[in-house]
Scaffold this motif. Structure first.
Motif, PDB file in Angstrom:
ATOM      1  N   ASP A 335      62.048  53.519  22.908  1.00 53.63           N
ATOM      2  CA  ASP A 335      60.980  53.951  22.472  1.00 53.63           C
ATOM      3  C   ASP A 335      61.434  54.403  20.878  1.00 53.63           C
ATOM      4  OD1 ASP A 335      63.317  56.077  22.148  1.00 53.63           O
ATOM      5  OD2 ASP A 335      62.771  57.277  23.807  1.00 53.63           O
ATOM      6  N   GLU A 336      60.515  54.818  20.316  1.00 58.01           N
ATOM      7  CA  GLU A 336      60.524  55.211  18.712  1.00 58.01           C
ATOM      8  C   GLU A 336      61.787  55.892  18.126  1.00 58.01           C
ATOM      9  OE1 GLU A 336      58.531  53.974  16.387  1.00 58.01           O
ATOM     10  OE2 GLU A 336      57.822  52.784  18.163  1.00 58.01           O
ATOM     11  N   ARG A 337      62.401  56.910  18.954  1.00 62.81           N
ATOM     12  CA  ARG A 337      63.583  57.496  18.600  1.00 62.81           C
ATOM     13  C   ARG A 337      64.624  56.463  18.787  1.00 62.81           C
ATOM     14  NH1 ARG A 337      65.427  62.818  18.157  1.00 62.81           N
ATOM     15  NH2 ARG A 337      63.482  63.700  19.086  1.00 62.81           N
ATOM     16  N   THR A 338      64.810  55.768  19.750  1.00 63.97           N
ATOM     17  CA  THR A 338      66.010  54.779  19.810  1.00 63.97           C
ATOM     18  C   THR A 338      65.624  53.510  18.912  1.00 63.97           C
ATOM     19  OG1 THR A 338      65.692  55.317  22.297  1.00 63.97           O
ATOM     20  CG2 THR A 338      66.987  53.139  21.497  1.00 63.97           C
ATOM     21  N   LEU A 339      64.523  53.257  18.512  1.00 63.16           N
ATOM     22  CA  LEU A 339      64.406  52.059  17.701  1.00 63.16           C
ATOM     23  C   LEU A 339      64.929  52.416  16.033  1.00 63.16           C
ATOM     24  CD1 LEU A 339      60.971  50.580  18.699  1.00 63.16           C
ATOM     25  CD2 LEU A 339      63.192  49.670  18.782  1.00 63.16           C
TER      26      LEU A 339
END
Length: 423
Positions: A335-339
């Motif tokens: 997800d965006e946080r992980t990316l």
């Protein structure tokens, strides 16, 4: 002429096993740190360029092999490192960059690539044709060997025509089958001794068929997979008991050692175990730029406290990666946080491709200028760079921007010094 590489290889037959660190990076701070390390230890320094990084068309660095040599030599002159003690290597030289083309055109470009490296002064040549080309239908280990010999013939011709000292060669790749294990998998498939033996037999036969028996005598190392790799957030550690059959196999081949790729982030003792098990050439790259990035981020945090108008270099990097995602988009998942976390902190360190972006370079020079105008308080140094703080307090390190950054990289190199028997 006997080279330092020859000496390292022979140590595995006649004395305590030594190793050599292969610096796989085009980052100027990394190369400077490596040359300063070599100067302090009074040893040659092996610096390697990869085919997609440096080639006849410029690669992603924009440098041809001759450009890269001038780039390294300019840094060597600045730090007072003798040019004759620089060992230059070409990594994964073959059709990799053009593998989406038919074999005929891909190999023609690979021959030009190898010739450009040899003519520029590279003396350690890794021949890697392990990737199929667009029209390959019957791609086998024998084809890989034939193509490696084809490139060796080009390297030999380039050396003799110049004339230049004859190259030393490395053959093989991390895993026998094309593709191989991925860093995200739970375990890696260690190369089987019988696969290593097949690579040697097929490649020697291909060399001999082309009249390259003299060149075969200068093939000194084989790339295999010893169970060492890293991913975004994890490291596959070396377990020497799992690689013992591989280690024992190379002992039956006098004058040969292994070259270990992706040794980044291994522990100091694991690195030493690799060398003791005849993985004499230890390649490292992302771990060094990862250390550089850590130092820059720490100094950026200090800058935010000390300076009214900061460089905002972390923001500049993020903007550069988002506006040009080609160097990370295929490598990171989530997800965006992980990316967002991976873009900044991943062990894969895809951020290393963005330091030369003009906006990032401008922000970096602003950061350097801001912190060179002030004295970094020891309290902030202790907070953000505690290991460098201790060295500054003990009088072993100057409290300046460049000295702090270089020391952070040097800490990685110290583990390799230990592994290679330099302590």
């Amino acid at each position: 002429m006997i080279t330092y590489l020859d000496f390292v290889v022979q140590s595995h037959q006649f004395g305590p096993p030594l190793g050599i660190t292969s610096i796989c990076s085009a980052h100027p701070y990394v190369i400077e740190a490596a040359l300063r390390n070599g100067k302090a230890k009074q040893i040659p320094v092996l610096i390697e360029a990869t085919c997609n990084q440096v080639n006849q068309y410029g690669g992603y660095t924009g440098m041809t092999p001759a450009d890269f040599v001038r780039f390294v030599e300019a840094i060597a002159t600045r730090v007072g490192f003798p040019r004759e003690r620089i060992l230059l290597g070409g990594d994964h030289l073959g059709p990799l960059v053009w593998s989406n083309e038919p074999a005929a055109s891909a190999m023609a470009k690979a021959r030009t690539l190898v010739r450009a490296y040899v003519e520029a002064g590279f003396r350690k040549i890794h021949l890697d044709c392990s990737m199929p080309c667009a029209d390959d239908r019957d791609f086998s280990p024998a084809v890989v060997a034939e193509r490696a010999a084809e490139l060796a013939a080009e390297a030999e011709a380039a050396s003799q025509e110049a004339p230049l000292p004859l190259p030393r060669y490395v053959i093989g790749t991390e895993v026998p089958p094309a593709g191989g294990a991925k860093a995200e998998e739970d375990r890696l498939i260690i190369t089987r001794p019988e696969d290593a033996a097949e690579t040697l037999e097929l490649t020697q036969r291909a060399f001999s068929k082309r009249g390259l028996d003299a060149a075969w005598e200068r093939v000194m190392a084989l790339v295999v997979q010893p169970g060492v790799e890293f991913g975004d957030a994890q490291v596959h550690d070396y377990h020497r008991e799992a690689a013992q059959s591989l280690s024992h196999f190379i002992e039956t081949r006098p004058g040969w050692v292994y070259e270990a790729h992706s040794t980044d982030y291994q522990t100091r003792e694991a690195l030493r175990a690799l060398v003791e098990d005849h993985f004499a050439i230890l390649k490292v790259g992302p771990a060094l730029t990862f250390a550089f990035r850590e130092a820059v981020f720490a100094l950026a945090a200090i800058e935010e406290v000390l300076c009214d108008e900061s460089s905002r270099i972390v923001h500049a990097l993020e903007e550069a990666m988002l506006s040009n995602p080609k160097y990370w988009i295929r490598y990171y998942r989530g997800d965006e946080r992980t990316l967002a976390m991976a873009r900044r902190y991943s062990f894969s360190d895809r951020i290393r491709y963005y330091w030369a972006t003009p906006t990032v370079e401008q922000a970096f020079q602003r950061l350097r200028s801001n912190l060179n105008r002030v004295t970094i308080p020891l309290t902030l140094l202790s907070q953000y760079l505690p290991q460098q703080y201790r060295k500054v307090r003990e009088g072993r390190l100057m409290n300046t921007f460049d000295a702090l950054v270089l020391d952070k990289i040097q800490m990685v190199l110290e583990d390799y010094n230990h592994a290679c028997g330099l302590e």
